[in-house]
Design an enzyme around this catalytic site. Structure first.
Site, PDB file in Angstrom:
ATOM      1  N   PHE A 148      -3.357   2.891   1.941  1.00 42.09           N
ATOM      2  CA  PHE A 148      -3.657   3.965   2.894  1.00 42.09           C
ATOM      3  C   PHE A 148      -5.140   4.148   3.142  1.00 42.09           C
ATOM      4  CE2 PHE A 148      -4.494   6.392  -0.971  1.00 42.09           C
ATOM      5  CZ  PHE A 148      -5.549   7.201  -0.564  1.00 42.09           C
ATOM      6  N   LYS A 172       2.650  -5.151   6.804  1.00 40.94           N
ATOM      7  CA  LYS A 172       3.359  -3.929   6.368  1.00 40.94           C
ATOM      8  C   LYS A 172       2.272  -2.935   5.950  1.00 40.94           C
ATOM      9  CE  LYS A 172       4.707  -1.546   3.436  1.00 40.94           C
ATOM     10  NZ  LYS A 172       4.203  -0.159   3.353  1.00 40.94           N
ATOM     11  N   GLU A 175       2.628   3.491   4.665  1.00 40.99           N
ATOM     12  CA  GLU A 175       3.499   4.428   5.398  1.00 40.99           C
ATOM     13  C   GLU A 175       2.864   5.816   5.500  1.00 40.99           C
ATOM     14  OE1 GLU A 175       3.746   3.063   2.472  1.00 40.99           O
ATOM     15  OE2 GLU A 175       5.368   3.889   1.232  1.00 40.99           O
ATOM     16  N   ARG A 176       1.714   5.999   4.799  1.00 38.25           N
ATOM     17  CA  ARG A 176       1.119   7.336   4.810  1.00 38.25           C
ATOM     18  C   ARG A 176       0.210   7.567   6.028  1.00 38.25           C
ATOM     19  NH1 ARG A 176      -0.694   7.981  -1.356  1.00 38.25           N
ATOM     20  NH2 ARG A 176       0.000   5.866  -1.694  1.00 38.25           N
ATOM     21  N   SER A 225      -2.721  -0.412  -5.356  1.00 35.91           N
ATOM     22  CA  SER A 225      -2.949  -0.035  -6.755  1.00 35.91           C
ATOM     23  C   SER A 225      -2.540  -1.174  -7.698  1.00 35.91           C
ATOM     24  CB  SER A 225      -2.148   1.231  -7.075  1.00 35.91           C
ATOM     25  OG  SER A 225      -0.773   0.974  -6.888  1.00 35.91           O
ATOM     26  N   CYS A 280     -11.822   1.788  -3.136  1.00 35.43           N
ATOM     27  CA  CYS A 280     -11.704   0.980  -4.356  1.00 35.43           C
ATOM     28  C   CYS A 280     -13.070   0.593  -4.884  1.00 35.43           C
ATOM     29  CB  CYS A 280     -10.877  -0.258  -4.096  1.00 35.43           C
ATOM     30  SG  CYS A 280     -11.707  -1.370  -2.982  1.00 35.43           S
ATOM     31  N   GLU A 382      -7.776   5.201 -13.026  1.00 34.90           N
ATOM     32  CA  GLU A 382      -8.446   5.384 -11.734  1.00 34.90           C
ATOM     33  C   GLU A 382      -8.083   6.779 -11.203  1.00 34.90           C
ATOM     34  OE1 GLU A 382      -6.839   3.049  -8.454  1.00 34.90           O
ATOM     35  OE2 GLU A 382      -8.860   2.761  -7.672  1.00 34.90           O
TER      36      GLU A 382
HETATM   37  P1  NAD Z   1      -0.208   1.695  -3.319  1.00 31.96           P
HETATM   38  O1  NAD Z   1      -0.211   0.616  -4.338  1.00 31.96           O
HETATM   39  O2  NAD Z   1       0.548   2.928  -3.597  1.00 31.96           O
HETATM   40  O3  NAD Z   1       0.371   1.129  -1.924  1.00 31.96           O
HETATM   41  C1  NAD Z   1      -0.116  -0.063  -1.349  1.00 31.96           C
HETATM   42  C2  NAD Z   1       1.008  -0.697  -0.541  1.00 31.96           C
HETATM   43  O4  NAD Z   1       2.084  -1.043  -1.420  1.00 31.96           O
HETATM   44  C3  NAD Z   1       1.580   0.207   0.532  1.00 31.96           C
HETATM   45  O5  NAD Z   1       1.808  -0.549   1.712  1.00 31.96           O
HETATM   46  C4  NAD Z   1       2.902   0.686  -0.076  1.00 31.96           C
HETATM   47  O6  NAD Z   1       3.896   0.933   0.882  1.00 31.96           O
HETATM   48  C5  NAD Z   1       3.302  -0.477  -0.967  1.00 31.96           C
HETATM   49  N1  NAD Z   1       4.078  -0.034  -2.133  1.00 31.96           N
HETATM   50  C6  NAD Z   1       3.929   1.126  -2.823  1.00 31.96           C
HETATM   51  N2  NAD Z   1       4.802   1.189  -3.837  1.00 31.96           N
HETATM   52  C7  NAD Z   1       5.527   0.051  -3.792  1.00 31.96           C
HETATM   53  C8  NAD Z   1       6.599  -0.472  -4.596  1.00 31.96           C
HETATM   54  N3  NAD Z   1       7.084   0.201  -5.641  1.00 31.96           N
HETATM   55  N4  NAD Z   1       7.109  -1.673  -4.273  1.00 31.96           N
HETATM   56  C9  NAD Z   1       6.631  -2.364  -3.223  1.00 31.96           C
HETATM   57  N5  NAD Z   1       5.615  -1.922  -2.430  1.00 31.96           N
HETATM   58  C10 NAD Z   1       5.075  -0.732  -2.708  1.00 31.96           C
HETATM   59  O7  NAD Z   1      -1.747   2.013  -2.994  1.00 31.96           O
HETATM   60  P2  NAD Z   1      -2.347   3.185  -2.107  1.00 31.96           P
HETATM   61  O8  NAD Z   1      -2.181   4.476  -2.824  1.00 31.96           O
HETATM   62  O9  NAD Z   1      -1.866   3.071  -0.721  1.00 31.96           O
HETATM   63  O10 NAD Z   1      -3.894   2.765  -2.103  1.00 31.96           O
HETATM   64  C11 NAD Z   1      -4.798   3.153  -3.095  1.00 31.96           C
HETATM   65  C12 NAD Z   1      -4.963   2.075  -4.128  1.00 31.96           C
HETATM   66  O11 NAD Z   1      -5.389   0.856  -3.508  1.00 31.96           O
HETATM   67  C13 NAD Z   1      -6.040   2.399  -5.144  1.00 31.96           C
HETATM   68  O12 NAD Z   1      -5.601   2.008  -6.412  1.00 31.96           O
HETATM   69  C14 NAD Z   1      -7.221   1.555  -4.698  1.00 31.96           C
HETATM   70  O13 NAD Z   1      -8.139   1.223  -5.715  1.00 31.96           O
HETATM   71  C15 NAD Z   1      -6.526   0.339  -4.185  1.00 31.96           C
HETATM   72  N6  NAD Z   1      -7.359  -0.416  -3.275  1.00 31.96           N
HETATM   73  C16 NAD Z   1      -7.877  -1.584  -3.725  1.00 31.96           C
HETATM   74  C17 NAD Z   1      -8.723  -2.315  -2.913  1.00 31.96           C
HETATM   75  C18 NAD Z   1      -9.309  -3.609  -3.385  1.00 31.96           C
HETATM   76  O14 NAD Z   1      -9.833  -4.329  -2.559  1.00 31.96           O
HETATM   77  N7  NAD Z   1      -9.243  -3.945  -4.664  1.00 31.96           N
HETATM   78  C19 NAD Z   1      -9.014  -1.858  -1.622  1.00 31.96           C
HETATM   79  C20 NAD Z   1      -8.435  -0.667  -1.194  1.00 31.96           C
HETATM   80  C21 NAD Z   1      -7.612   0.049  -2.040  1.00 31.96           C
END
Ligand code: NAD
Length: 496
Positions: A148, A172, A175-176, A225, A280, A382
């Site tokens: 998101f 994909k 969704e937020r 994450s 991140c 985090e």
């Molecule tokens: P998230 O992991 O909750 O979601 C990321 C994606 O995964 C979304 O599209 C979501 O729909 C999908 N997803 C969520 N739960 C899932 C599941 N159980 N099974 C399959 N798919 C699933 O992350 P977020 O809250 O949207 O974003 C924040 C996180 O992203 C933080 O931890 C941040 O550090 C990380 N991030 C990392 C980088 C990097 O380059 N390392 C960059 C941006 C964000």
């Protein structure tokens, strides 16, 4: 109510059975609903991408790059609308959304360079009358799953390069806050991309799992994450797909006693609290070397933090906006409380700030916590909010050990005037992206982005030169044209 659907084979698809509310975090109100794709809908997108692949693969690379030139122009022309959509659903203030979009556009600019990047390698006369060359062929249908916090930039890390390399893409988004991501993808159609080359399916785990298990999907890029990144990487790999999965972070800044404290304090404020700490690469932890450095820095931070302005995305004089959801607001507040209960000192408390006129928005004010130790959960995990923690140590070695011992290794930096210390630090620290007096060392688009340890699963980093490798497979061809009329017998020794 506005409904956000999908883009499949160049068409908007707005039918579905499962829906999720999309909030405006600045007000706490539901603004839209997003359709959560079923397995069948995702399979339609995969089929569209697969059908588009043969023609797109054979389209000359210069022509593919021309679509990206047009796309870049459209992104610039529509920048205000894109930032408005980001603000509405993410809560980012326009100056921050503009910055994100600009970094995304830089990835499109790099993709325009594809004819040069895909030239391959050639060696003449590797043997008698034998030439050899390597070329980089597209993989086919590839997928991206994004978080998101950068709804414009992170998808742009992925699909411009994947597509210009000759692949067809399924995105994909989170969704937020899906609207800006979908709108940007629609601009690609306007730029002249053939139908089916780019597809967007909104959704949740159902959509993700369909992509991970479908054998037509050749590769998966993920950013999000760490627990989900690990799941994506292990599942995609077990299903024979190429995968890069970027995860979470805890980015430390070492403050050496000789640092320029005024500039370090200002740099830390922007890097810790910008975008409500939902980056991140956000600097969430200061490691101060010596009590004198810690005391000086905390005094300066406390003074500067008095001027921090948290508020709605609509007011561009705000420094940062709300966090993404009510649940996340509670989680960030919970980490502040747990640090307090664990014995840390809350120097500036951002829990429940007053934001006039926005009582239901998801606001957390800038928070500064001193005397944090490595055993506290607020240090180990985090937080992903506007919270800056200070750990006190006595030596640079101790500071580096702390960073090396942390499970994450995304970004880090050192503030010092000592070139020898800075060089030692950058050479030895176990982190993927390092800044020297640079608080957010996010690589430019022609380098690649990625952390170490549990901040990245896979080998190749995101965007830049690594993306060309990730979205192509190498083929090496060896060719011989023997001279006419020369008879050559069988050779049983290995050719050398
Ligand atoms: P998230 O992991 O909750 O979601 C990321 C994606 O995964 C979304 O599209 C979501 O729909 C999908 N997803 C969520 N739960 C899932 C599941 N159980 N099974 C399959 N798919 C699933 O992350 P977020 O809250 O949207 O974003 C924040 C996180 O992203 C933080 O931890 C941040 O550090 C990380 N991030 C990392 C980088 C990097 O380059 N390392 C960059 C941006 C964000």
């Amino acid at each position: 109510m506005n409904t956000i659907g999908h883009m499949i084979n160049g068409e908007s698809v707005s039918t579905g059975e499962r829906f999720q509310d999309v909030f405006n975090p600045s007000t706490g109100e539901v603004s839209k609903q997003v359709i959560l794709a079923s397995k069948e809908t995702v399979e339609q997108a995969i089929a569209a991408a697969q059908a588009a692949f043969p023609a797109w693969r054979n389209t000359p690379v210069a022509k593919r790059a021309r679509v990206m030139f047009k796309f870049k122009q459209l992104l610039e022309d529509n920048a205000d609308k894109i930032c408005q959509l980001i603000g509405e659903e993410h809560g980012k203030i326009s100056h921050d959304a503009m910055g994100e979009l600009q970094r995304g556009i830089e990835n499109v600019e790099y993709a325009c360079y594809a004819p040069e990047l895909l030239k391959g390698e050639h060696s003449k006369n590797v043997g008698p009358n034998i030439d050899s060359w390597s070329e980089f062929q597209p993989l086919g249908v590839v997928a991206g799953i994004t978080p998101f916090n950068f709804p414009a930039m992170v998808p742009l890390w992925m699909y411009p390069m994947a597509i210009v390399c000759g692949n067809c893409f399924i995105l994909k988004p989170s969704e937020r806050d899906p609207s800006s991501t979908l709108f940007i993808a629609q601009l690609l159609e306007e730029a002249g991309l053939p139908k089916g080359v780019m597809n967007v399916v909104n959704g949740d785990k159902v959509a993700v799992d369909t992509l991970l298990h479908d054998e037509r999907v050749m590769a998966v890029s993920f950013v999000g994450s760490t627990p989900i990144a690990e799941y994506i990487y292990t599942t995609a790999s077990a299903n024979g797909k190429r995968c890069q999965a970027l995860g979470g972070a805890k980015n430390h800044a070492i403050i050496m006693p000789d640092a320029d404290m005024d500039n370090a304090a200002s740099a830390l404020i922007g890097a810790a609290f910008g975008s409500s700490g939902e980056r991140c690469m956000a600097l969430s932890c200061v490691v101060a070397v010596g009590d004198s450095a810690a005391d000086q820095l905390i005094a300066k931070l406390t003074k500067e933090m008095k001027n921090l302005k948290v508020g709605a995305y609509t007011d561009s004089s705000n420094d940062f906006g709300p966090v993404i959801t009510k649940a996340h607001q509670d989680k960030v507040n919970g980490y502040i409380t747990s640090a307090e209960n664990d014995g840390a000192t809350i120097v500036v408390d951002g829990r429940n700030p007053e934001v006039a006129g926005y009582a239901n928005g998801y606001y957390v004010g800038g928070t500064l916590i001193d005397n944090v130790t490595a055993d506290m959960s607020s240090y180990k995990e985090e937080i992903f909010g506007p919270v800056l923690q200070v750990v006190r140590v006595n030596t640079m070695q101790e500071a580096m050990q702390l960073i090396d011992d942390h499970e994450y290794g995304n970004g880090t930096c050192i503030f010092t005037r000592d070139g020898e210390a800075a060089r030692y630090f950058s050479d030895n620290i176990k982190v993927g992206m390092v800044g020297i007096n640079v608080p957010l060392p996010v690589p430019v688009s022609y380098h690649s982005f990625g952390g170490w340890k549990r901040s990245l699963f896979g080998d190749l980093h995101a965007y830049g030169p690594d993306a060309v490798r990730f979205y192509t497979k190498r083929k090496t061809i060896t060719q011989r044209w023997p001279s006419a009329g020369v008879r050559e017998g069988a050779q049983f020794a290995f050719p050398s």
